[in-house]
Design an enzyme around this catalytic site. Structure first.
Site, PDB file in Angstrom:
ATOM      1  N   LYS A  64       0.819  -1.219   0.000  1.00  0.00           N
ATOM      2  CA  LYS A  64       0.000   0.000   0.000  1.00  0.00           C
ATOM      3  C   LYS A  64       0.853   1.270   0.000  1.00  0.00           C
ATOM      4  CE  LYS A  64      -0.746   0.335   5.013  1.00  0.00           C
ATOM      5  NZ  LYS A  64      -0.156   1.616   5.322  1.00  0.00           N
ATOM      6  N   THR A  65       2.003   1.261   0.677  1.00  0.00           N
ATOM      7  CA  THR A  65       2.841   2.468   0.682  1.00  0.00           C
ATOM      8  C   THR A  65       3.357   2.752  -0.722  1.00  0.00           C
ATOM      9  OG1 THR A  65       3.515   1.948   2.949  1.00  0.00           O
ATOM     10  CG2 THR A  65       4.808   3.597   1.784  1.00  0.00           C
ATOM     11  N   GLN A 286      -7.731  -4.913   9.803  1.00  0.00           N
ATOM     12  CA  GLN A 286      -6.639  -4.521  10.691  1.00  0.00           C
ATOM     13  C   GLN A 286      -7.044  -3.366  11.605  1.00  0.00           C
ATOM     14  OE1 GLN A 286      -2.503  -4.707   9.007  1.00  0.00           O
ATOM     15  NE2 GLN A 286      -3.568  -4.879   7.064  1.00  0.00           N
TER      16      GLN A 286
END
Length: 802
Positions: A64-65, A286
């Protein structure tokens, strides 16, 4: 061609002119195709999406980063977005720093024009720039959780609230929750019902008044005040909406209501202005911070909040083996209220998960230590590749004892952190009092540290003057001679203290932060007192202060490297905004040679080649309080999912048949999370304890449903000490029979203390007993350690009467 628009500069920086390609300075062109090369299909879609609000559901380890940073670069390369129009928000300074570095690697120095920061940092920046509109001094102080508790203690004392019914910590938590919901004191006071809520309303109202008098904001205020600023001053909100046309938010599942509303304010359209383009990244699986106010509905209902939203799922995992992912998928699939998502990897099945059932928590820790030792001998693994996770901080003690005994190097993440140490907090309180002469909490902390003849009576007299004349505590100190009933000795001591701060304040106008800090420690006599002390702990405190000076020097070098001036206020702001997660030694080479011990909450966002997930028993993990609440049980399951997906190559699961609780062994059934794993994924090295439990049920994993024990034992009950059964059990376990002490023995073991006694605690140092409650095993004492006051159960606390 004329400029199309001018970006407002709310933070006082020179305005940035954004014009079309003909008038804009020529820059090296970024190749949009190069930016999406190497991305998988969903990642590419997420990077190139334009227009409607975008939700990127990013599974654990799905890159995702990379997607976020490439999306920012793609905005500049393919869509001609000016970098000053971009704001990217995340939760920790560490994550923000990493994102800033990766964006800079893609787009160069233009990244400096973007805002890439945490929620709190962004709000501080806005509030400093708009302090007049917000009714603040530009040098307002920022109170962290410890400062908030100290101020709440003062407030509760002023309101004469019973500390047993209304402890300051509890009041501060309730006020924090109200602020996270954007409920101000007036609103809450109007709806408060019953004596408890009315007491909270009274405390909240006075707490906010004291904050205002001190020109201070607590952490929750930073966001609530910014939201209220935007709502009460539409022209200010419009400035920021015109500036930030692209808003990106990481870890969206961890946002609370105030943060959600802040984002909504930033992306709202106004007359003649389209809403900004919003992109949020997160994973409902999460979401594990409900206890901090995070609300999972923000991500689950994103499509309801933004009608034309698009959702893109990132399910390919680049971190873990398929076996580990299959285990994670199996556990999380039991949560009903979630978007279906299945992580997959092209790395192959990898090693089987290894399980172990130990007789006691000591045997469990011993097995973990032996297995780490074997891995480092037989494979190329190093201690730094290994993490041991547990549900609560208290579980680390046994691992520490065993690791010390066998000589295994380790580090506990989440102990007393650097910025929480007493001497560091004292030094920072001095600096904050220099910057903000109305900062009540900081001034009261250090006015008699080191001792300068200003006792409790003098402090009370100044407080009375402050209340009588409705002035800040700092202003009252400057008029100490007018305080009712104050002694001339105290007036002289306060005069010297005020003069000390004035001299240091003058120095701070020209000197960098590290010089001001060194002068403060020297002129105040604080450093001399520590250096002359015979207490061996004080040598370590001097080293911590040296480290703080180094931190200040690094801040100056970094800021001046960007051609800006390093100020004391800027240094304090950086320190105040350091998040807990930024203390984690992830890539620091100094910590690569040690095993990392941490709670599952702390582990979020990290990854390790080898992970031990311990204490897998119902009542331990999932936690006892979650067993009767479906919402909390779902959160515990998400916590298990987070723990499993931290592992890259090897995952170990362990549990203990008996575990010490309140000094006596207790039995907890197998964790239901073990029962939720497909049997073929786990290879059990040991499947049952070496004895049958006293309730008549085996202690192994054969009963995978986790309902093995019956009666009190299944509910976490333990032995009655001193019985023949208990003695026989101790012999079978090979443990010291004194661990099964009788109640009378426990009563004798607890240190006897009385109000006024001075005690020494192994961790918190010297303290004075303020109150004592109960007797026998349940006896507890309230102890003031100077920088914090807490209740301790005496038979567990490492307390020695002096």
């Amino acid at each position: 061609m004329r400029a199309l628009f001018e970006l407002p500069s709310p933070d006082g920086q020179p305005a940035v002119l954004a014009s079309d390609a003909d008038s804009r300075p020529r820059r090296p062109q970024l190749d949009p195709e190069a930016l999406v090369a190497g991305l998988n299909g969903p990642q590419r879609d997420a990077v190139t999406h334009a227009g409607s609000p975008l939700l990127i559901v990013a599974g654990a380890g799905s890159g995702k980063t990379r997607v976020l940073t490439h999306r920012i670069a793609y905005l500049l390369a393919a869509r001609d977005v000016h970098p000053g129009q971009v704001i990217a928000i995340t939760f920790t300074n560490k994550a923000a720093g990493e994102m800033k570095e990766r964006v800079a690697a893609l787009v160069g120095n233009r990244a400096r024009l973007m805002w890439v920061s945490t929620f709190h940092s962004a709000c501080v920046r806005i509030l400093r720039a708009e302090h007049d509109h917000a009714g603040l001094k530009s040098t307002f102080s920022i109170y962290d959780a410890d400062d908030s508790r100290r101020l709440m203690q003062l407030v509760a004392r002023e309101l004469d609230l019973d500390p047993k019914r209304h402890p300051a910590r509890g009041l501060a938590t309730q006020v924090s929750n109200l602020k996270n919901e954007l409920v101000d004191p007036e609103t809450f006071a109007a709806r408060a019902k019953g004596p408890m809520e009315r007491a909270v309303a009274e405390a909240y109202t006075l707490y906010q008044r004291r904050l205002k008098e001190a020109h201070a904001l607590d952490f929750d205020d930073l966001i609530m005040t910014t939201v209220h600023l935007f709502q009460s001053h539409p022209h200010v909100a419009e400035n920021y909406r015109r500036r930030f046309r692209h808003v990106l938010v990481d870890e969206y599942q961890d946002t609370n209501h105030a943060q959600y509303q802040l984002i909504k304010e930033l992306v709202s359209g106004t007359e003649g202005l389209e809403p900004a383009e919003l992109c949020v990244v997160g994973d409902a699986d999460q979401s594990i911070y409900a206890f901090r106010g995070a609300t999972i509905r923000n991500i689950l209902e994103f499509e309801r909040d933004y009608k034309d939203a698009r959702t893109i799922m990132l399910e390919q995992n680049y971190r873990s083996t398929q076996t580990i992912l299959n285990a994670a998928n199996a556990v999380i699939s039991r949560n009903p209220s979630r978007k279906p998502k299945r992580l997959w990897s092209d790395q192959g099945a990898g090693e089987s998960i290894v399980g172990y059932v130990a007789d006691t928590e000591h045997a469990e820790a011993d097995w973990v230590a032996r297995e780490i030792d074997r891995l480092t001998d037989d494979t190329d693994a190093r201690p730094g590749d290994v993490a041991v996770f547990y549900r609560t901080n208290a579980q680390s003690r046994v691992f520490e004892e065993v690791f010390i005994r066998v000589g295994l190097p380790y580090k506990v993440v989440g102990g007393v952190r650097f910025y929480e140490r007493r001497e560091v907090r004292d030094a920072l309180a001095y600096l904050r009092a220099i910057v903000n002469d109305d900062d009540t909490v900081s001034i009261r902390r250090i006015m008699n540290t080191p001792r300068r003849g200003i006792g409790d009576r003098a402090e009370g007299a100044v407080e009375a003057l402050s209340s009588r004349d409705r002035i800040s505590f700092g202003a009252a100190m400057r008029r100490a001679a007018d305080a009712p009933g104050i002694s001339s000795r105290a007036v002289n001591g306060i005069g010297d203290f005020v003069a000390l701060l004035e001299g240091l304040r003058e120095l701070s106008e020209t000197a960098p932060p590290e010089e001001v800090l060194e002068a403060t420690l020297t002129r105040s006599g604080y450093l001399a007192e520590l250096e002359e002390s015979t207490d061996p702990q004080d040598a370590g405190r001097v080293e911590n202060l040296q480290e703080l000076v180094s931190v200040a020097r690094e801040f100056t070098e970094r800021v001046e490297g960007n051609d800006e001036q390093a100020t004391l206020a800027g240094f304090l702001e950086q320190v105040a905004l350091v998040a807990d997660a930024d203390q984690i030694p992830s890539d620091d080479p100094d910590h690569q040679g040690v095993v990392t011990l941490m709670t599952l909450h702390t582990a979020k966002g990290l990854e390790f080649p080898i992970v031990f997930l311990t204490g897998l028993e119902d009542g331990v993990f999932p936690h006892m309080r979650a067993l009767g609440d479906n919402n909390e049980l779902e959160e515990e399951r998400r916590l298990a999912y987070v723990g499993i997906t931290r592992a890259r190559q090897r995952l170990y699961l362990s549990r203990a048949v008996t575990r010490s609780a309140w000094g006596a062994p207790s039995y907890n059934p197998t964790s239901r999370f073990i029962a939720e794993l497909p049997e073929e994924l786990v290879r059990w090295e040991r499947t049952e304890g070496s004895y049958t439990s006293w309730s008549g049920t085996g202690g192994g994993v054969g009963n995978r449903g986790g309902s093995g024990a019956s009666g009190g034992a299944a509910r976490g009950g333990g032995f009655s000490g001193g019985t023949p059964k208990a003695a026989a059990l101790a012999q079978r376990l090979g443990i010291d029979g004194s661990k099964l002490s009788t109640a009378s023995e426990l009563r004798q073991a607890a240190p006897k203390v009385a109000v006024g006694d001075r005690v020494n605690h192994q961790r918190y140092g010297l303290g004075r007993v303020l109150a004592v409650e109960g007797q026998g095993p349940s006896a507890r004492a309230q102890i003031d350690f100077g920088d914090q006051t807490m209740w301790l159960v005496l038979r567990h606390a490492p307390v020695e009467k002096i």
